[in-house]
Design a protein around this motif. Structure first.
Motif, PDB file in Angstrom:
ATOM      1  N   LYS A  88      15.283 -81.322 -71.055  1.00 15.67           N
ATOM      2  CA  LYS A  88      14.021 -81.554 -71.766  1.00 15.67           C
ATOM      3  C   LYS A  88      13.380 -82.873 -71.323  1.00 15.67           C
ATOM      4  N   VAL A  89      14.212 -83.864 -71.081  1.00 15.68           N
ATOM      5  CA  VAL A  89      13.695 -85.151 -70.595  1.00 15.68           C
ATOM      6  C   VAL A  89      13.138 -84.982 -69.183  1.00 15.68           C
ATOM      7  N   ILE A  90      13.832 -84.197 -68.359  1.00 16.77           N
ATOM      8  CA  ILE A  90      13.357 -83.937 -66.990  1.00 16.77           C
ATOM      9  C   ILE A  90      12.009 -83.223 -67.025  1.00 16.77           C
ATOM     10  N   GLU A  91      11.882 -82.225 -67.875  1.00 16.67           N
ATOM     11  CA  GLU A  91      10.620 -81.496 -67.992  1.00 16.67           C
ATOM     12  C   GLU A  91       9.490 -82.418 -68.441  1.00 16.67           C
ATOM     13  N   SER A  92       9.785 -83.299 -69.377  1.00 13.86           N
ATOM     14  CA  SER A  92       8.790 -84.260 -69.844  1.00 13.86           C
ATOM     15  C   SER A  92       8.355 -85.186 -68.711  1.00 13.86           C
ATOM     16  N   PHE A  93       9.313 -85.633 -67.897  1.00 13.36           N
ATOM     17  CA  PHE A  93       9.003 -86.529 -66.776  1.00 13.36           C
ATOM     18  C   PHE A  93       8.131 -85.830 -65.733  1.00 13.36           C
ATOM     19  N   VAL A  94       8.447 -84.593 -65.396  1.00 16.33           N
ATOM     20  CA  VAL A  94       7.668 -83.847 -64.412  1.00 16.33           C
ATOM     21  C   VAL A  94       6.232 -83.675 -64.894  1.00 16.33           C
ATOM     22  N   ASN A  95       6.055 -83.377 -66.169  1.00 20.72           N
ATOM     23  CA  ASN A  95       4.705 -83.253 -66.734  1.00 20.72           C
ATOM     24  C   ASN A  95       3.978 -84.593 -66.715  1.00 20.72           C
ATOM     25  N   PHE A  96       4.720 -85.661 -67.016  1.00 21.30           N
ATOM     26  CA  PHE A  96       4.135 -87.006 -67.014  1.00 21.30           C
ATOM     27  C   PHE A  96       3.692 -87.373 -65.600  1.00 21.30           C
ATOM     28  N   LYS A  97       4.498 -87.006 -64.608  1.00 19.24           N
ATOM     29  CA  LYS A  97       4.161 -87.274 -63.202  1.00 19.24           C
ATOM     30  C   LYS A  97       2.859 -86.588 -62.816  1.00 19.24           C
ATOM     31  N   THR A  98       2.689 -85.348 -63.225  1.00 20.02           N
ATOM     32  CA  THR A  98       1.463 -84.607 -62.921  1.00 20.02           C
ATOM     33  C   THR A  98       0.240 -85.286 -63.532  1.00 20.02           C
ATOM     34  N   ASP A  99       0.347 -85.680 -64.806  1.00 15.94           N
ATOM     35  CA  ASP A  99      -0.765 -86.367 -65.477  1.00 15.94           C
ATOM     36  C   ASP A  99      -1.046 -87.714 -64.828  1.00 15.94           C
ATOM     37  N   TYR A 100       0.011 -88.428 -64.456  1.00 12.79           N
ATOM     38  CA  TYR A 100      -0.110 -89.748 -63.819  1.00 12.79           C
ATOM     39  C   TYR A 100      -0.885 -89.629 -62.500  1.00 12.79           C
ATOM     40  N   GLU A 101      -0.534 -88.636 -61.700  1.00 13.16           N
ATOM     41  CA  GLU A 101      -1.192 -88.453 -60.405  1.00 13.16           C
ATOM     42  C   GLU A 101      -2.666 -88.101 -60.582  1.00 13.16           C
ATOM     43  N   GLN A 102      -2.973 -87.302 -61.585  1.00 16.36           N
ATOM     44  CA  GLN A 102      -4.366 -86.947 -61.842  1.00 16.36           C
ATOM     45  C   GLN A 102      -5.170 -88.151 -62.326  1.00 16.36           C
ATOM     46  N   ASP A 103      -4.577 -88.928 -63.220  1.00 13.86           N
ATOM     47  CA  ASP A 103      -5.267 -90.099 -63.759  1.00 13.86           C
ATOM     48  C   ASP A 103      -5.493 -91.164 -62.682  1.00 13.86           C
ATOM     49  N   MET A 104      -4.479 -91.378 -61.833  1.00 15.23           N
ATOM     50  CA  MET A 104      -4.545 -92.416 -60.803  1.00 15.23           C
ATOM     51  C   MET A 104      -5.174 -91.907 -59.511  1.00 15.23           C
ATOM     52  N   GLN A 105      -5.395 -90.584 -59.423  1.00  9.75           N
ATOM     53  CA  GLN A 105      -5.954 -89.949 -58.225  1.00  9.75           C
ATOM     54  C   GLN A 105      -5.127 -90.257 -56.981  1.00  9.75           C
ATOM     55  N   ILE A 106      -3.814 -90.084 -57.138  1.00 10.95           N
ATOM     56  CA  ILE A 106      -2.880 -90.288 -56.031  1.00 10.95           C
ATOM     57  C   ILE A 106      -1.888 -89.139 -56.027  1.00 10.95           C
ATOM     58  N   ASN A 107      -1.137 -89.045 -54.945  1.00  6.80           N
ATOM     59  CA  ASN A 107      -0.069 -88.063 -54.856  1.00  6.80           C
ATOM     60  C   ASN A 107       1.217 -88.791 -54.499  1.00  6.80           C
ATOM     61  N   VAL A 108       2.188 -88.761 -55.404  1.00  8.48           N
ATOM     62  CA  VAL A 108       3.488 -89.391 -55.152  1.00  8.48           C
ATOM     63  C   VAL A 108       4.421 -88.314 -54.612  1.00  8.48           C
ATOM     64  N   ALA A 109       4.889 -88.492 -53.394  1.00 12.73           N
ATOM     65  CA  ALA A 109       5.716 -87.480 -52.734  1.00 12.73           C
ATOM     66  C   ALA A 109       7.023 -87.251 -53.494  1.00 12.73           C
ATOM     67  N   GLU A 110       7.562 -86.038 -53.360  1.00 10.90           N
ATOM     68  CA  GLU A 110       8.820 -85.696 -54.023  1.00 10.90           C
ATOM     69  C   GLU A 110      10.016 -85.918 -53.110  1.00 10.90           C
ATOM     70  N   GLU A 111       9.773 -86.143 -51.824  1.00  6.84           N
ATOM     71  CA  GLU A 111      10.826 -86.497 -50.874  1.00  6.84           C
ATOM     72  C   GLU A 111      10.271 -87.523 -49.898  1.00  6.84           C
ATOM     73  N   PHE A 112      11.000 -88.609 -49.684  1.00  2.00           N
ATOM     74  CA  PHE A 112      10.581 -89.642 -48.738  1.00  2.00           C
ATOM     75  C   PHE A 112      11.734 -90.619 -48.509  1.00  2.00           C
ATOM     76  N   PRO A 113      11.754 -91.287 -47.338  1.00  2.00           N
ATOM     77  CA  PRO A 113      12.748 -92.350 -47.119  1.00  2.00           C
ATOM     78  C   PRO A 113      12.456 -93.519 -48.052  1.00  2.00           C
ATOM     79  N   ILE A 114      13.478 -94.056 -48.683  1.00  2.00           N
ATOM     80  CA  ILE A 114      13.300 -95.173 -49.620  1.00  2.00           C
ATOM     81  C   ILE A 114      13.120 -96.471 -48.842  1.00  2.00           C
ATOM     82  N   ASN A 115      12.073 -97.215 -49.178  1.00  2.00           N
ATOM     83  CA  ASN A 115      11.795 -98.498 -48.539  1.00  2.00           C
ATOM     84  C   ASN A 115      12.445 -99.611 -49.358  1.00  2.00           C
TER      85      ASN A 115
END
Length: 333
Positions: A255-282
């Motif tokens: 349930k926490v994971i589902e909440s986070f995924v939904n929050f991520k979607t809203d965050y990207e829409q509000d900030m007008q960005i796309n945060v990748a789901e896979e990437f090398p960590i800097n």
């Protein structure tokens, strides 16, 4: 290395400009000193790119820089164009005038690329000069440019032209105007590279734990601290970020994971960005973001509890004296 200097005042205050007609004449020692001064400005791996609200060529700095990369003989004229543009961008009376340096850095080897540097000094520092006389010294006070830290800097790498080049940008003296250097003059935005995705993923997660999680679930400050600690541990130990792996290891509960995924979607829409789901960590982005992940429980004005891990060693309760935290430890250091 080619260097030219111009004097750029504040247009609103009517200070005017003084544009040089020739490059600076410097010996090898001065060139090394200036190169260290200019390039020492860039401490972060955060990178930017030119952009425009319409066509990229309408970004004037991008246009001038593109012409200069193609034809170095236009160095003096191009530097004047940049000087005039910087002068016109000063639409705030608090913006300080100063010296503008345009520098062309040729590639040092086959793995390097040409670079163009745009540097502006604004703040002046006082210093003393001693003059030797036959029986004593004379002393005078003067003002000049400190070599400790430049006020504004941009370094443009001659690569990825079609997407707005790759830049490093610094503004150490905003002086009441946050947009003058980044927006009004350069018009740049952060590139969506590994540094960006690492930084944004951490900020996204921190916002979720601090803001969204307490609204949907019964979590204590200790639980929040534990989530933050586990996330930083994940980013420090892994070489690659995968969203499913991260949510399973750090969040755990479906349930926490589902909440986070939904929050991520809203965050990207509000900030007008796309945060990748896979990437090398800097790792540099992790190190910079880590200071915002301090797990601190503040108790009135008396105590702060710093939690670095193992939430099982801290218990929360209440008795006749009031609310309390009970801490378990093995040794005092």
């Amino acid at each position: 290395m080619k260097i030219i200097a111009h004097q750029i005042g504040n247009k609103i205050n009517g200070n005017g400009v003084k544009l040089s007609q020739e490059e600076l004449h410097t010996d090898e020692t001065m060139q090394e000193l200036l190169q260290q001064y200019f390039l020492g400005s860039f401490k972060s791996e955060e990178t930017y790119q030119f952009y425009s609200d319409s066509y990229l060529a309408n970004n004037f700095v991008y246009f001038v820089v593109s012409q200069l990369f193609e034809n170095k003989s236009q160095f003096i004229n191009a530097s004047k164009d940049l000087g005039r543009l910087l002068y016109d961008a000063a639409e705030n009376p608090r913006i300080q005038g100063g010296e503008l340096f345009i520098v062309y850095f040729p590639a040092e080897n086959e793995n390097d690329v040409d670079k163009i540097g745009i540097f502006k000094t604004e703040r002046k520092e006082s210093f003393l000069k001693l003059f030797s006389q036959p029986d004593t010294f004379d002393i005078e006070k003067d003002q000049g440019i400190s070599l400790a830290k430049i006020d504004k800097a941009a370094l443009i790498f001659n690569k990825d032209k079609d997407t707005g080049y790759v830049l490093q940008v610094v503004d150490n003296n905003k002086n009441g105007d946050m947009y003058y250097w980044f927006e009004d003059f350069l018009k740049v935005k952060q590139r969506t590279d590994d540094y960006f995705h690492t930084q944004e993923s951490l900020m996204l997660y921190k916002d979720f734990i601090k803001k969204q999680l307490p609204q949907e679930f019964e979590v204590t400050k200790t639980d929040q601290a534990d989530f933050l600690n586990k996330s930083i541990k994940f980013f420090n130990e892994k070489e690659e970020f995968k969203l499913d792996e991260f949510t399973n290891e750090v969040l755990g509960d479906e349930k926490v994971i589902e909440s986070f995924v939904n929050f991520k979607t809203d965050y990207e829409q509000d900030m007008q960005i796309n945060v990748a789901e896979e990437f090398p960590i800097n790792s540099s982005a992790v190190k910079k973001s880590q200071k915002h992940f301090k797990s601190i429980i503040k108790l009135d004005k008396n105590f702060h509890i710093y939690i670095h891990g193992d939430k099982s060693k801290i218990q929360e309760g209440q008795d006749e004296k009031g609310l309390f935290y009970k801490l378990y430890y093995e040794k005092q250091v």
